[in-house]
Design an enzyme around this catalytic site. Sequence first.
Site, PDB file in Angstrom:
ATOM      1  CG  HIS A 164      40.531  14.922  72.469  1.00  7.97           C
ATOM      2  ND1 HIS A 164      41.419  14.235  71.695  1.00  7.97           N
ATOM      3  CD2 HIS A 164      41.273  15.525  73.430  1.00  7.97           C
ATOM      4  CE1 HIS A 164      42.645  14.391  72.173  1.00  7.97           C
ATOM      5  NE2 HIS A 164      42.579  15.175  73.230  1.00  7.97           N
ATOM      6  CG  ASP A 377      32.649  11.512  65.680  1.00  4.84           C
ATOM      7  OD1 ASP A 377      33.442  11.705  66.613  1.00  4.84           O
ATOM      8  OD2 ASP A 377      32.419  10.396  65.180  1.00  4.84           O
TER       9      ASP A 377
END
Length: 496
Positions: A164, A377
């Site tokens: 992720h 991110d």
Amino acid sequence: MSKAVFDLVVISNRLPVDITSTDGGEVSWTRSPGGLVTALDPVMRDADAAWVGWSGAPDLELEPFDADGTFLVPVPLSASEVSEYYEGFSNDTLWPLYHDVIAPPAFHRAWWDVYRRVNARFAEAAAAQAAPGAKVWVHDYQLQLVPALLRQLRPDLEIGFFNHIPFPPYELFQQLPWRRQILDGLLGADVIGFQRPTDAANFRRCVTALTGVKARTEKFTVHEGEGYNRTIQASAFPISIDSKSFSALARKKSVRRRAQEIREELGNPRVVMLGVDRLDYTKGIRHRIKAYGELLEDGRVTPGDCTLVQVASPSRENVEAYQELREHVELLVGRLNGEYGQLGHTAIHYLHHSYPQAEMAALYLAADVMLVTSLRDGMNLVAKEYVAARSDLGGALVLSEFTGAADELTGAIMVNPHDIDGMKEALLDAANMTPDERRRRMLRLRRKVMSNDVTRWSKSFLSTLESLGATNHTASQSVRSAASPLEAPVSPVAGK
Ligand code: F6P
């Protein structure tokens, strides 16, 4: 007793619930609001599936239990394992290393030993729940050794891994003393998914440079012995949100009313800017506040006309880098409010809390400008939630180039958060954007977010896993039957 018959087993560091009490052996829980949980919820709802993960509390031994139709299998962690596996190796070694070393990663051999031990425990728990030939989907950087450990225990399984967070470039990954073991762990999977094509390319370059496996294309093979070559796919599967549900939530009367109330509570300024993040040094919160502070100093924004709401939800509070970040952010906010706030007009509303989804949707609706300024991110689902919430086609999204979301959300105003002057201009452009321009950009953003939703993401990952799993299974069976021609190939999937 738990049953070992699940066709799909999901493994993640945390279970998708927060345990509220265990009185008399009866577990009470509430659904936890994290990104991964929201992402997988629709996949789990109707599947014959189990979810293996940690309860979130140290030293808590729980029997498997049912939560809204999902079979949850808690993996216990002692207080020292929480400290060394979760806070230490996962969040003070891997997290900073995988996010461009924004904070220095700490390399401790004792943490690595505990990471290995805990990964083995997760692998054993999953192996005990999976039906023959089942799919097992392992999630995230905390569990990178699980795919290979699981393959040793259960070679019949189809194993997928999804990362992720970003995967670092070779030049940074190289620093990790246990780099080879981590790559070998991941190579136990049939499909290794990443957020961006660049993450997948970084991973393949590390594999090629450090393991001797040639991983120059998305699909490559590893030699498993006895003439069997297993095919692995390492490519991008950008995650999303349950866009339709979020959009519907934001259209509810109660949520729209709450959005109006929020604007009134803020003193009805012309422009409301919003940041929503876990309080994490990767999110660029300081950079954003610095840019906003300079605009206040320059007199280009004034507290009566414009206000910034910063929701910073508490996160990893025992890790020193997070404690330092909190001190810096709170000092900065206090200083700016002292300097520029007026009675009735606060410059920055800083909220160190988590909120339920409905309140988040109301905040998104109340915000004219959404600020996502991460330094690095994996994806950033807040950006996607903001877009899903804005079916009114209002609002402007300022988005960092360093988020996974930037690949898809090209209708946003893109920023480099290190460029404070550039960010100041972007903030003003967003604040002063005409309604027509907002509409045009939001339409473009919504086309992406509403169609690439989380169901599409999970289906795409799981169908890739299914077809590659079948290819690998056939290849291994034909090698076996060539070795002993009298033995007919047997499907490992009972009853299928
Ligand atoms: O984005 C990575 C991730 O680990 C998610 O899986 C999780 O929802 C979030 O960060 C919060 O992390 P933690 O479980 O450490 O609070």
